[in-house]
Design an enzyme around this catalytic site. Sequence first.
Site, PDB file in Angstrom:
ATOM      1  N   SER A 104     -20.876  32.380 -33.817  1.00 24.71           N
ATOM      2  CA  SER A 104     -21.221  32.168 -34.304  1.00 24.71           C
ATOM      3  C   SER A 104     -22.380  32.157 -35.385  1.00 24.71           C
ATOM      4  O   SER A 104     -21.201  32.325 -36.447  1.00 24.71           O
ATOM      5  CB  SER A 104     -22.907  31.284 -32.948  1.00 24.71           C
ATOM      6  OG  SER A 104     -23.520  30.179 -33.990  1.00 24.71           O
ATOM      7  N   ASP A 152     -17.315  20.747 -30.217  1.00 24.12           N
ATOM      8  CA  ASP A 152     -19.048  21.839 -30.754  1.00 24.12           C
ATOM      9  C   ASP A 152     -19.816  21.119 -31.162  1.00 24.12           C
ATOM     10  O   ASP A 152     -19.645  20.896 -32.258  1.00 24.12           O
ATOM     11  CB  ASP A 152     -18.849  22.828 -31.695  1.00 24.12           C
ATOM     12  CG  ASP A 152     -19.684  24.318 -31.617  1.00 24.12           C
ATOM     13  OD1 ASP A 152     -21.358  23.653 -30.988  1.00 24.12           O
ATOM     14  OD2 ASP A 152     -18.940  25.635 -31.850  1.00 24.12           O
ATOM     15  N   HIS A 171     -20.196  25.254 -28.066  1.00 24.67           N
ATOM     16  CA  HIS A 171     -20.482  25.871 -28.675  1.00 24.67           C
ATOM     17  C   HIS A 171     -20.111  27.471 -28.160  1.00 24.67           C
ATOM     18  O   HIS A 171     -21.197  27.828 -26.764  1.00 24.67           O
ATOM     19  CB  HIS A 171     -21.707  26.160 -28.927  1.00 24.67           C
ATOM     20  CG  HIS A 171     -22.302  26.992 -29.922  1.00 24.67           C
ATOM     21  ND1 HIS A 171     -21.618  27.448 -31.561  1.00 24.67           N
ATOM     22  CD2 HIS A 171     -22.718  27.638 -30.467  1.00 24.67           C
ATOM     23  CE1 HIS A 171     -21.885  27.829 -32.588  1.00 24.67           C
ATOM     24  NE2 HIS A 171     -22.826  28.500 -31.509  1.00 24.67           N
TER      25      HIS A 171
END
Length: 320
Positions: free
Chosen positions: A141, A267, A296
């Site tokens: 991320s 996501d 995610h």
Amino acid sequence: MPVLPSDYNPKFIFKNGHLSTVYSGLFRRINDLEQQRERLELEDGDFMDLDWSYSKTKSEKVIILLHGLEGNAQRPYITGSAQVFNTNGVDACAVNFRGCSGETNRLFRSYHSGATEDLDAVVQHILTKRKYSEIYIKGVSLGGNMALKYAGERKILPPEIKAVIGVSVPCNLHSSLKELLSAKNYLYAKRFKKHLVSKLCSKVELFPNKISKKDVLAIKTLKDFDDIYTSRAHGFKNAIDYYEQCSCRPFLPHIKIPSLIINAKNDSFLGEECYPYTEAEENPQLYFKVPNFGGHVGFVAPLNLYYSEKSAIKFVQDMV
């Protein structure tokens, strides 16, 4: 490289992006990983804590692991990655960004998506003190954005850095921010904001001349946080300037070492601009996987060995 095919096909329940995201963030557990903490003193007077874990046999290879927004080196997506690489003969250095190791950092600034100077400090520390011949970097991320920006913004990387992997990467930060502010992500955004504002309250006490309680009370959204704190603390004009300068996507064409991005189609944190198909097709060093599922950082797979983790170790073994 053309976009790579993906054979990731989880159980039916984990084909739901929100369920895979929530399960992986709240319920996944990694057992039997022993970490040893090292404090890295930074040149500006601040510090970061590094959590090391090791292969059972002496290794000349290490992977640097970078967590996401308000994460740390004990999150399952980090410890799971460390365990996989340790099992395959690679030491792991899991980085806690400034203020993320359970102790408030010393300066008004902290960490952000584009703080590649902190990643470089870790790289230089490892090259100076540890003497590994091969270094890999994997970010998740926010950490994935940082890793890829680092690989693309520097004309010359240390030759020991052999490969970079990014998972669930917000390649365009403004696009990701807009998704997080949408109704479907309300609970995620609320949770992120709660943690960020809680940390910011300690900054008010330590640096009352730089930020006030009134400033904190004005934070209603994640963009407000970046306007009021992130940009002010790290030298950007405002949130939009921060997003534009720190998104990794503009740097992807300049990457010159094997690099892999894994972004799931479902996501909910990623907008259309976070999927760099064109850059992957035009840069022979950039590999891009877009599984249909995974949410995610939620690439659930049998034996608690996530698809993203298996893909990362295979990529390193195949490319290096």
